[in-house]
Motif scaffolding. Sequence first.
Motif: not given
Length: 197
Positions: A107-117
Amino acid sequence: MFSGTAGSLNNQLNLPYGFARDLSSGTRYIADYSNHRIMSYLPGSTNGTVIAGGNGSGTSSTQLMNPIGLCFDSSSNSLLIANYGAHNIVRWVLGATSWTLVAGITGSAGSTSTQLNSPMDVTLDSMGNIYVADSSNHRIQFFLAGQSNGTTIAGITAVGGSTSTQLNSPSSVIVDTQFNLYVSDFANHRVQKFLFY
């Protein structure tokens, strides 16, 4: 198999996207995007069975949110699902009633190494490592087997472009036996090959 009319009956789909197949049994799996479910079809069948999701759109472990890409993992008898709307990759063991998180923060979009968008596709290599077409981040993320911290191996995070080192909304990814990547670079109208890194 399909009625040709959008719907949610067992012989209907609503915006189907991803497709995977169990080569040993011939069973086909389809990501039924707008019905928030994965359907299973036995060889020769005209009606499918809901095997993942189907409990409305949501981020609980019994729900999917616009599943779009699929990969069948024979070693664990499971499906890896690019859960587009929830910004994660989940593993659904066949016969289970819920998923386990593989990559991303639900449920959390992002661009860190642990996130996806908005991930659109997922695939595996022969060692169980995972590759994700992280569409809205314009990159391919690589996750070592069992790890949730990814590495960008193609594209530039959050920078869409058309140079040879950039991607623009990658929609599909596959890896060959030599670990070369092939990426459907959607908004650039091309397929990019990245040699083993």
